[in-house]
Design a protein around this motif. Structure first.
Motif, mmCIF file in Angstrom:
data_model
loop_
_atom_site.group_PDB
_atom_site.id
_atom_site.type_symbol
_atom_site.label_atom_id
_atom_site.label_comp_id
_atom_site.label_asym_id
_atom_site.label_seq_id
_atom_site.Cartn_x
_atom_site.Cartn_y
_atom_site.Cartn_z
ATOM 1 N N LYS A 44 0.798 -1.240 0.000
ATOM 2 C CA LYS A 44 0.000 0.000 0.000
ATOM 3 C C LYS A 44 0.828 1.287 0.000
ATOM 4 O O LYS A 44 0.524 2.225 -0.743
ATOM 5 N N LEU A 45 1.844 1.343 0.824
ATOM 6 C CA LEU A 45 2.600 2.602 0.941
ATOM 7 C C LEU A 45 3.288 3.019 -0.355
ATOM 8 O O LEU A 45 3.658 4.176 -0.521
ATOM 9 N N PHE A 46 3.483 2.061 -1.242
ATOM 10 C CA PHE A 46 4.148 2.364 -2.515
ATOM 11 C C PHE A 46 3.151 2.613 -3.647
ATOM 12 O O PHE A 46 3.551 2.958 -4.752
ATOM 13 N N ARG A 47 1.858 2.381 -3.368
ATOM 14 C CA ARG A 47 0.875 2.452 -4.464
ATOM 15 C C ARG A 47 0.433 3.887 -4.695
ATOM 16 O O ARG A 47 0.027 4.590 -3.763
ATOM 17 N N LEU A 48 0.485 4.308 -5.942
ATOM 18 C CA LEU A 48 -0.067 5.613 -6.306
ATOM 19 C C LEU A 48 -1.571 5.445 -6.460
ATOM 20 O O LEU A 48 -2.027 4.385 -6.902
ATOM 21 N N SER A 49 -2.328 6.473 -6.126
ATOM 22 C CA SER A 49 -3.765 6.401 -6.419
ATOM 23 C C SER A 49 -3.895 6.392 -7.945
ATOM 24 O O SER A 49 -3.011 6.907 -8.639
ATOM 25 N N PRO A 50 -5.007 5.822 -8.468
ATOM 26 C CA PRO A 50 -5.162 5.808 -9.930
ATOM 27 C C PRO A 50 -5.041 7.213 -10.511
ATOM 28 O O PRO A 50 -4.414 7.418 -11.560
ATOM 29 N N GLN A 51 -5.570 8.189 -9.785
ATOM 30 C CA GLN A 51 -5.516 9.573 -10.291
ATOM 31 C C GLN A 51 -4.067 10.076 -10.341
ATOM 32 O O GLN A 51 -3.634 10.657 -11.331
ATOM 33 N N THR A 52 -3.311 9.811 -9.285
ATOM 34 C CA THR A 52 -1.913 10.257 -9.266
ATOM 35 C C THR A 52 -1.093 9.506 -10.311
ATOM 36 O O THR A 52 -0.238 10.082 -10.974
ATOM 37 N N ALA A 53 -1.378 8.196 -10.459
ATOM 38 C CA ALA A 53 -0.638 7.413 -11.462
ATOM 39 C C ALA A 53 -0.848 8.001 -12.848
ATOM 40 O O ALA A 53 0.099 8.137 -13.623
ATOM 41 N N SER A 54 -2.092 8.416 -13.142
ATOM 42 C CA SER A 54 -2.303 8.960 -14.493
ATOM 43 C C SER A 54 -1.753 10.376 -14.592
ATOM 44 O O SER A 54 -1.250 10.795 -15.633
ATOM 45 N N GLN A 55 -1.795 11.106 -13.482
ATOM 46 C CA GLN A 55 -1.224 12.465 -13.487
ATOM 47 C C GLN A 55 0.301 12.418 -13.685
ATOM 48 O O GLN A 55 0.860 13.182 -14.463
ATOM 49 N N TYR A 56 0.962 11.514 -12.982
ATOM 50 C CA TYR A 56 2.425 11.411 -13.077
ATOM 51 C C TYR A 56 2.841 10.702 -14.359
ATOM 52 O O TYR A 56 3.887 10.995 -14.909
ATOM 53 N N GLY A 57 2.045 9.718 -14.773
ATOM 54 C CA GLY A 57 2.457 8.849 -15.884
ATOM 55 C C GLY A 57 3.440 7.824 -15.360
ATOM 56 O O GLY A 57 4.557 8.161 -14.980
ATOM 57 N N THR A 58 3.041 6.565 -15.291
ATOM 58 C CA THR A 58 3.949 5.526 -14.794
ATOM 59 C C THR A 58 4.486 4.664 -15.933
ATOM 60 O O THR A 58 5.302 3.783 -15.721
ATOM 61 N N THR A 59 3.978 4.895 -17.129
ATOM 62 C CA THR A 59 4.522 4.204 -18.301
ATOM 63 C C THR A 59 4.763 5.249 -19.379
ATOM 64 O O THR A 59 4.141 6.316 -19.373
ATOM 65 N N ARG A 60 5.624 4.920 -20.288
ATOM 66 C CA ARG A 60 6.008 5.853 -21.339
ATOM 67 C C ARG A 60 4.818 6.145 -22.250
ATOM 68 O O ARG A 60 4.059 5.238 -22.588
ATOM 69 N N SER A 61 4.656 7.400 -22.651
ATOM 70 C CA SER A 61 3.538 7.697 -23.551
ATOM 71 C C SER A 61 3.867 7.160 -24.944
ATOM 72 O O SER A 61 5.027 7.046 -25.319
ATOM 73 N N LYS A 62 2.816 6.829 -25.682
ATOM 74 C CA LYS A 62 3.026 6.164 -26.987
ATOM 75 C C LYS A 62 3.648 7.126 -28.014
ATOM 76 O O LYS A 62 4.510 6.754 -28.790
#
Ligand code: AKG
Ligand code: FE2
Length: 381
Positions: A44-62
């Protein structure tokens, strides 16, 4: 490890702090220990919220980003100084980041540093344990999740933080990486001196006459990012700005570092370039240069396959814990004029340190510097 010995600054509440204490119990050996224990999901402590994950981008954009991080060649510096200074000026002003090649640090020195850093991180947990500490006065300390901040997730990273001694001898460093770190730190110090002069020239100042463009390597850190079972929900290094004047970074060939390009409003890859060193401007230099140079926001993706390593060397004015809150830094007076009035108030190092992370609400990209702007009160009203 008792919950109280985990720095509660990192966690929002007691439950998180306790979870962290459990996760980072010395017997577990940090993030690498978690991975070695066979976990298949990200705690849990390492998990980004779905909103933060999409805001930060956790994978390279296409779509490939049309911008590239400038690569600056230091070969024949004496005869090409004016060109190099201009390239540095432009890169520091526009992106706050560039790569240096032919910088004089031998490949073998960089390879040895990486190899011994890996040995440190991959040695049995019991041996790393002696260095596991949240006490910031320790001169060689192993820590995990470094850089985490309230409301954000912990970094998927283990780090050895080293405070180099002013002399050439680094007797306090772990024996397993002492030889290579001693040589590497010496070389990076020298490159830092050259770079300070080039940055001074790029600001139109006389090299070495300015007390603020410091050549002081205050901290060197060995980052180790273990493979992550769910890289899309975690991040190796949260987006952040360095507090430094500038940072010299050695990264391995794995990749994952990105820098934010403000003009393009997009993240740009910082490709692994064999033999190169990455340089980024930090908050201190943006403040000192009165906005002529830009602190680079950067982040690192987690990946599922292989560990990634980097070594970050932070250059700052001499930091003395006793004057951290009283010694003030502000725009260099030669850079302030009627045409270019001071953008920032003076600030102590402690104030600059503050929170290095973008506001999650997204209203302030660099909240530390934004709040130091003289016009800040007018801007937010
Ligand atoms: O691992 C990297 O490439 C970047 C590390 C970093 O940004 C830091 O240690 O401040
Ligand atoms: Fe950084």
């Amino acid at each position: 490890m008792a919950a109280s010995s985990v720095n509660s600054f990192y966690y929002e509440n007691a439950a998180d702090s306790e979870e962290a204490a459990r996760l980072f119990d010395e017997t577990k050996g940090g993030v690498k220990g978690l991975v070695d224990s066979g976990i298949t999901t990200v705690p849990k402590l390492f998990r980004l919220s779905p909103q933060t994950a999409s805001q930060y981008g956790t994978t390279r954009s296409k779509s490939p980003c049309p911008f590239a991080v400038p690569v600056i060649d230091m070969k024949d510096l004496e005869s090409r100084r004016a060109v190099v200074v201009e390239e540095i000026r432009r890169a520091a002003a526009e992106l706050g980041m560039f790569q240096l090649v032919n910088h004089g640090v031998e490949e073998s020195v960089m390879e040895d540093m990486m190899a011994e850093a890996r040995q440190f991180h991959e040695q049995p947990t019991e041996l790393k344990q002696a260095y596991y500490s949240r006490d910031v006065t320790q001169k060689a300390r192993f820590t995990s999740g470094y850089g985490a901040v309230r409301r954000s997730s912990l970094n998927w990273a283990d780090t050895l933080l080293m405070t180099p001694a002013p002399s050439d001898a680094q007797d306090h460093l772990p024996i397993i990486c002492r030889d290579s770190a001693t040589i590497f730190i010496g070389r990076i110090r020298k490159l830092g001196e050259t770079l300070s002069q080039l940055l001074s020239l790029a600001l139109g100042l006389t090299p070495n006459t300015n007390e603020f463009i410091s050549t002081n390597l205050t901290t060197a850190i060995l980052n180790y990012y273990p493979p992550c079972p769910e890289p899309e929900v975690a991040i190796a290094a949260n987006p952040h700005f360095d507090t430094s004047t500038f940072t010299i970074l050695l990264q391995d060939q794995v990749g994952g570092l990105q820098v934010f390009h403000e003009g393009a409003a997009d993240w740009v890859d910082v490709p692994s370039l064999h033999g190169a060193l990455v340089v980024n401007v930090g908050n201190m230099l943006q403040l000192l240069s009165n906005n002529k140079m830009k602190s680079a926001e950067h982040k690192v993706f987690a990946n599922a396959i292989v560990p990634r390593q980097s070594v970050a060397c932070f250059f700052m004015p001499p930091i003395d814990f006793s004057t951290m809150s009283t010694k003030m830094y502000g725009p260099i007076k030669e850079l302030v004029s009627e045409k270019y009035p001071a953008v920032y108030r003076e600030a102590s190092f402690a104030a600059l340190w503050g929170s290095l992370y973008p506001d999650l609400e997204g209203s302030l990209r660099n909240p530390v510097l934004a709040r130091l702007r003289i016009a800040y009160d007018k801007e937010v009203v």
